[in-house]
Design a protein around this motif. Sequence first.
Motif, short mmCIF file in Angstrom:
data_model
loop_
_atom_site.label_atom_id
_atom_site.label_comp_id
_atom_site.label_asym_id
_atom_site.label_seq_id
_atom_site.Cartn_x
_atom_site.Cartn_y
_atom_site.Cartn_z
N ASP A 211 -3.31 29.64 2.53
CA ASP A 211 -2.73 30.13 3.78
C ASP A 211 -2.73 29.04 4.84
O ASP A 211 -1.72 28.81 5.52
N ARG B 289 4.65 29.46 0.81
CA ARG B 289 4.78 30.90 0.57
C ARG B 289 4.69 31.21 -0.92
O ARG B 289 4.01 32.17 -1.33
N HIS C 139 7.07 26.67 10.84
CA HIS C 139 6.82 27.93 10.17
C HIS C 139 6.43 27.66 8.72
O HIS C 139 6.58 26.55 8.22
N GLN C 140 5.94 28.69 8.05
CA GLN C 140 5.53 28.54 6.66
C GLN C 140 6.63 27.92 5.81
O GLN C 140 7.78 28.33 5.89
N SER D 6 -0.10 26.46 4.11
CA SER D 6 1.28 26.92 4.31
C SER D 6 1.71 26.81 5.77
O SER D 6 2.91 26.80 6.06
N TRP D 7 0.75 26.72 6.68
CA TRP D 7 1.05 26.65 8.11
C TRP D 7 0.70 25.29 8.71
O TRP D 7 0.62 25.15 9.94
N SER D 8 0.47 24.28 7.90
CA SER D 8 -0.14 23.05 8.40
C SER D 8 0.84 21.94 8.79
O SER D 8 0.44 20.95 9.39
N PHE E 152 3.54 27.73 16.49
CA PHE E 152 4.36 27.81 15.28
C PHE E 152 5.82 28.10 15.63
O PHE E 152 6.13 29.04 16.35
N ILE F 105 -2.91 33.00 16.10
CA ILE F 105 -3.48 32.16 15.06
C ILE F 105 -4.86 32.69 14.67
O ILE F 105 -5.66 33.01 15.54
N ASP G 82 -5.00 37.81 13.33
CA ASP G 82 -4.65 36.91 14.43
C ASP G 82 -5.51 37.18 15.67
O ASP G 82 -5.90 36.26 16.38
N LEU H 74 -7.43 29.04 10.62
CA LEU H 74 -6.32 28.12 10.90
C LEU H 74 -6.55 27.38 12.22
O LEU H 74 -6.23 26.19 12.33
#
Length: 207
Positions: free
Chosen positions: A90, A31, A25-26, A93-95, A19, A121, A57, A125
């Motif tokens: 979630d 968010r 990043h998100q 948001s990180w994909s 990331f 991670i 994590d 995720l």
Amino acid sequence: MVHSEHPGQTPDIVLFDLFGVIACHQSEEGRDRLVRVADAPAPAFWKAYWDLRPDYDRGDVDGPGYWDRMGRALGARFDDRRVADLVEADIASWSAVDAAMVSLVAELADAGRTVALLSNIPEELAAHYEAEHPWFDRFRVRGLSCRIGHAKPEEGAYLWCRDALGADAERILFVDDREDNIRAAEGVGMRGHVFTSRDLLAEVLAA
């Protein structure tokens, strides 16, 4: 910027952060969606989110356990449906990924360069990336915090990757967008590059 105590050596293994380097990043949209699903005040939500994130994590707690802790920290109780929605939001948001960086990873692997991954991670995720991104298979070693029991900048995360690669630390160039993570990698003898752009990294790797 490349940090090194061994300026004459050229590392032949590239250990990537995920990331902020290969994945984004998100997003702001992601968010905002998380806060809406949680139905919580944003400042309190994000304080709890990051305060509780290291255990998630590191794999000390799973997704439902993390969001249960989040609910208690926020003075709420998330039912199973809400938890499932929060896990999904979630992940979303990180994909997003940087296609140019994905291409660079493939180019390095195709050229015979050893590439590896070290990422903070959580399991849900990690499973998403493994299922949805075939380029994950290009990494000879994947140091995913939820599975190795160590999260950056803990020394154990870097030592795990070094040992899994079976290489001396000075052969490894660690690429991360955070200075503290780079410093920790250097502490175990790796070289470090603070990531700012694909073009600059490509120049460093070609040197």
